[in-house]
Motif scaffolding. Structure first.
Motif, PDB file in Angstrom:
ATOM      1  N   TYR A  19     -18.624 -17.554 -16.628  1.00 32.17           N
ATOM      2  CA  TYR A  19     -19.326 -18.425 -15.743  1.00 32.17           C
ATOM      3  C   TYR A  19     -19.502 -19.793 -16.305  1.00 32.17           C
ATOM      4  O   TYR A  19     -19.068 -20.075 -17.474  1.00 32.17           O
ATOM      5  CB  TYR A  19     -20.893 -17.657 -15.716  1.00 32.17           C
ATOM      6  N   LEU A  24     -25.377 -17.082 -18.004  1.00 28.78           N
ATOM      7  CA  LEU A  24     -24.890 -15.871 -17.561  1.00 28.78           C
ATOM      8  C   LEU A  24     -23.862 -15.594 -18.667  1.00 28.78           C
ATOM      9  O   LEU A  24     -22.644 -16.128 -18.667  1.00 28.78           O
ATOM     10  CB  LEU A  24     -24.207 -15.644 -16.388  1.00 28.78           C
ATOM     11  N   LEU A  27     -18.316 -11.749 -19.512  1.00 29.05           N
ATOM     12  CA  LEU A  27     -18.053 -10.247 -19.568  1.00 29.05           C
ATOM     13  C   LEU A  27     -16.726  -9.911 -19.721  1.00 29.05           C
ATOM     14  O   LEU A  27     -15.885  -9.726 -18.608  1.00 29.05           O
ATOM     15  CB  LEU A  27     -18.609  -9.638 -18.109  1.00 29.05           C
ATOM     16  N   HIS A 101     -21.578 -10.206 -12.859  1.00 24.83           N
ATOM     17  CA  HIS A 101     -23.268 -10.211 -12.937  1.00 24.83           C
ATOM     18  C   HIS A 101     -23.762 -10.269 -11.597  1.00 24.83           C
ATOM     19  O   HIS A 101     -23.312 -10.711 -10.676  1.00 24.83           O
ATOM     20  CB  HIS A 101     -23.665 -11.499 -13.629  1.00 24.83           C
ATOM     21  N   ALA A 151     -22.482  -4.401 -10.397  1.00 23.86           N
ATOM     22  CA  ALA A 151     -23.249  -5.599 -10.975  1.00 23.86           C
ATOM     23  C   ALA A 151     -24.647  -4.798 -11.245  1.00 23.86           C
ATOM     24  O   ALA A 151     -25.250  -4.052 -10.543  1.00 23.86           O
ATOM     25  CB  ALA A 151     -23.230  -6.580  -9.869  1.00 23.86           C
ATOM     26  N   CYS A 152     -25.401  -5.650 -12.078  1.00 25.98           N
ATOM     27  CA  CYS A 152     -26.556  -5.405 -12.495  1.00 25.98           C
ATOM     28  C   CYS A 152     -27.479  -5.590 -11.195  1.00 25.98           C
ATOM     29  O   CYS A 152     -27.359  -6.448 -10.170  1.00 25.98           O
ATOM     30  CB  CYS A 152     -27.207  -6.404 -13.608  1.00 25.98           C
ATOM     31  N   TYR A 199     -22.310  -2.229 -19.457  1.00 26.99           N
ATOM     32  CA  TYR A 199     -21.178  -2.920 -19.885  1.00 26.99           C
ATOM     33  C   TYR A 199     -20.959  -2.697 -21.376  1.00 26.99           C
ATOM     34  O   TYR A 199     -21.857  -2.612 -22.176  1.00 26.99           O
ATOM     35  CB  TYR A 199     -21.206  -4.710 -19.965  1.00 26.99           C
ATOM     36  N   THR A 206     -16.786  -2.092 -17.789  1.00 29.64           N
ATOM     37  CA  THR A 206     -17.990  -1.657 -17.382  1.00 29.64           C
ATOM     38  C   THR A 206     -17.780   0.011 -17.150  1.00 29.64           C
ATOM     39  O   THR A 206     -16.630   0.221 -16.900  1.00 29.64           O
ATOM     40  CB  THR A 206     -18.529  -2.257 -15.947  1.00 29.64           C
TER      41      THR A 206
END
Length: 732
Positions: A19, A24, A27, A101, A151-152, A199, A206
């Motif tokens: 990102y 953020l 990942l 995210h 995604a969360c 994650y 994930t």
């Protein structure tokens, strides 16, 4: 063969792992998962020109691009254009895979794009995106759409900087329009509202994405959505049942025909902005309201249709007596501030003791939420490892339940111990400890304690034990290959004293077992002479030296009766083979770093090597490499070191990079009980304190616990160690 024409399938795979800035966190691996989805589509003979992959990746981790597919930057504008480009195509099946995210704000799921940063958290509104895909703006029919979103779904109120995070993308990015007839849209979200998606830093995947992609690898384009949903839910339920996950997937079906129908499965019922505003007025979060709602739905009243109807009648809701109606009505009632009165009425209307007790329990849960609301609003983000350490310093000894995963859960569990007016409670101790760790302070009035009691409570929390002293005894023989069992004629001792760093001394010995014992005793005396009373002992041993179990050697003198080393002091083992082999060192360092990063925010996991794999090095290696988020443990008693070192289960685990390995010297009376103990101990505080907790357990019924603990902080600098012959033909 599949009933689906691959030439009429379109695919968009999104993997956002990097990102704009660290608001953020990266990942790593999510881009590779998007690429894997695209490769699966290619294997199903979907034309490459109909597959788009939108990714961003961490430098140095560029994933392999499937041949011929269109690669797109995963920025906001490029993603929006990619979706709109799909509208120009004709087709029957649309597949969308998204991994990155996300969060929930004002009942909207926001999926962040790669250009999301502190100045502007850019992204797409998932609901807006789904509405657009089934609207008349799409030129092609795409009568079936399968959307997988990993995604969360944390509520923005649950995060540490809600003011900053409210600067989200606004609704209406895609043109609005009526829905097309005959569209069947099937959506699977990885997490329900208020939940985080798992994650795994070690495997760089994930969990939801890996489960989905593994399933797809065994299926074709017919994509039985119900079978996929059931498989993913079952897999995640299994992790949750073992205390390793708090994540429930949510499925949504949309079908347009004579009328529009929406269905959202258990766990994903939306909370309207009005309800969220009501909750903020009551001082509660959405997650707290759901906690009360689930307690009602899972209790005696929610177990039958008649009971659910009675509940809904008390809520003043005229609706079907299903679980979803109870959940939504309960959340709304809590938001309106009527929860306490309603539960009191429920108690009065109870027809038996079971109903009465169930209602009382829910009332206690509701009042608990109000009790913890103030500290929950006060505390900023705090690492999970710190939460666990504070929690287990606060609760009574012997609480061996699964470790809390976040400060919300820890507050709720600490509050469940209750309290008495004017006296310190478990919750008070926990809050004071978190105050010390985070620097944030709850107002004094919340504690409802005398001023001098509160001062003493905070002073106790501010006292932090110093870093433990360590004595590392290097029992390798530099004149022999690592395969040798011979004891050295000179033993190096490395002593770490907090504030003074590492010191080193050498003791000459006879090169025998007795000489090694004498050297350990002399080095312990050396530590005592420096004023230390308590310190951990680490023994650097070869695999064959391990068979002697030097941790159990007894030491005593004219003042103290002989006592085994591992019951007198926390004693761990360090792998000589690993420290003498550069490839093994590199693998170990990488794995140890990943595990430390993981356990800072997640409870450590214990991977048990099953008995049937003791003679299967490849399966042990694969299991350790795939797991590796905490300790590795042998589910059997290790035999003597075999002639071929690389077939030994302990060495295989070490070579695979496992820094932390636990096993026993004799068959336990109850393997399942032992597993529960080690799992509980691994999460009861800071991970680095596990050897100390295992040491305390050695005095109980589980004698004989052995630990390889190659934590980099527990070892002297590698350059300070002697250099035995290493590697190559006869090495690891």
């Amino acid at each position: 063969m599949t009933g689906v024409d691959p030439a009429k399938v379109s695919v968009l795979a999104v993997g956002v792992e990097r990102y704009a800035d660290d608001v953020l966190p990266a990942l790593p691996g999510t881009a590779a998962q998007a690429m894997r989805f695209a490769r699966w589509a290619l294997a199903q003979e979907v034309p490459a020109e109909r597959i788009r992959v939108a990714v961003s990746w961490v430098p140095g981790r560029c994933p392999r691009k499937p041949r011929g597919v269109q690669l797109i930057e995963a920025t906001h504008d490029k993603l929006q254009k990619a979706v709109e480009d799909l509208a120009t195509l004709d087709g029957e099946l649309l597949l969308l895979f998204w991994c990155g995210h996300g969060l929930v704000s004002d009942d909207r799921r926001v999926l962040f794009s790669a250009d999301a940063g502190r100045q502007h958290l850019r992204g797409l509104d998932a609901g807006d995106l789904l509405s657009y895909l089934r609207s008349k703006h799409l030129r092609g029919s795409f009568t079936r759409q399968v959307v997988l979103i990993d995604a969360c779904a944390n509520q923005v109120e649950q995060l540490d900087s809600p003011e900053e995070l409210r600067e989200l993308v606004q609704p209406g990015l895609f043109p609005k329009g009526p829905s097309r007839l005959g569209v069947r849209q099937q959506v699977l979200f990885s997490a329900a509202q208020g939940q985080a998606a798992k994650y795994e830093a070690v495997s760089a995947t994930t969990r939801f994405g890996r489960i989905v992609l593994d399933w797809l690898g065994r299926h074709d384009l017919t994509l039985n959505f119900e079978a996929l949903r059931t498989h993913v839910t079952t897999q995640l339920d299994g992790y949750r049942d073992r205390g390793k996950l708090r994540q429930r997937p949510v499925s949504l079906w949309y079908r347009s025909g004579d009328g529009d129908e929406d269905h959202i499965s258990y766990g994903g019922i939306p909370v309207s902005p009005a309800v969220q505003r009501g909750l903020r007025d009551t001082g509660l979060t959405v997650a707290q309201a759901w906690r009360v709602a689930y307690a009602l739905a899972d209790g005696v009243f929610g177990a039958s249709e008649e009971g659910r109807r009675r509940l809904l009648g008390l809520f003043g809701v005229n609706a079907d007596a299903d679980r979803a109606s109870v959940l939504t009505a309960a959340v709304r009632h809590v938001a309106d501030g009527h929860g306490d009165a309603t539960l009191q009425a429920l108690i009065r209307s109870a027809t038996d003791d079971g109903e009465r007790l169930s209602a009382y329990e829910v009332l206690r849960i509701l009042r608990r939420q109000h009790w913890i609301a103030t500290p929950l609003r006060t505390f900023p983000a705090i690492r999970g490892e710190q939460v666990r350490a504070a929690y287990y310093r606060s609760v009574p000894p012997g609480d061996v339940g699964d470790a809390p995963q976040d400060v919300d859960e820890a507050l709720d569990r600490a509050a469940a111990y209750g309290g008495e007016p004017g006296r310190t409670a478990v919750l008070h101790h926990f809050v004071a400890d978190v105050e010390h760790l985070s620097g944030a302070r709850v107002e004094d009035s919340w504690f409802e304690l005398p001023a001098d009691t509160l001062r003493g409570l905070r002073a106790e929390a501010a006292w932090t034990p110093t870093e433990p002293a360590r004595l590392v005894v290097d029992l390798r023989n530099p004149g022999r290959l690592l395969l040798g069992q011979e004891w050295p004629s000179a033993v190096d001792g490395h002593l770490f004293v907090p504030g003074a760093g590492w010191q080193k001394t050498t003791v000459e010995t006879s090169g025998t077992t007795d000489g090694a014992r004498e050297a350990i005793q002399e080095l312990r005396d050396w530590a005592y002479q420096r004023g230390l009373v308590r310190f951990t002992v680490g023994l650097i041993l070869t695999r064959r030296q391990l068979d002697e179990v030097p941790e159990s050697w007894e030491f005593g003198d004219e003042l103290y009766a002989p006592e085994p080393l591992w019951t007198e002091q926390p004693t761990i083992v360090h792998s000589a083979e690993r420290l003498g082999h550069q490839r093994a060192i590199n693998v170990w360092r990488e794995r140890a770093t990943a595990i430390r990063e993981h356990v800072a925010d997640h409870p450590p996991e214990v991977f048990w090597i099953p008995d049937q794999d003791r003679a299967a090095p490849s399966r042990i290696r694969e299991g350790v490499q795939a797991a590796g988020r905490g300790c590795v443990a042998l589910g059997f008693v290790a035999e003597a070191c075999p002639a071929e070192l690389r077939r030994d289960p302990i060495i295989v685990a070490v070579a695979a990079g496992a820094p932390y390995l636990v096993w026993v010297v004799s068959e336990p009376s109850d393997w399942e009980h032992l597993k529960q103990i080690i799992k509980a101990l691994s999460g009861q505080g800071e991970f680095a304190g596990l050897p100390e907790r295992l040491h305390q357990e050695r005095g109980g019924p589980q004698h004989g616990l052995r630990v390889i603990w190659d934590e980099p902080e527990a070892l002297p600098p590698l350059g300070q160690l002697k250099e035995p012959q290493t590697g190559g033909r006869q090495g690891v």
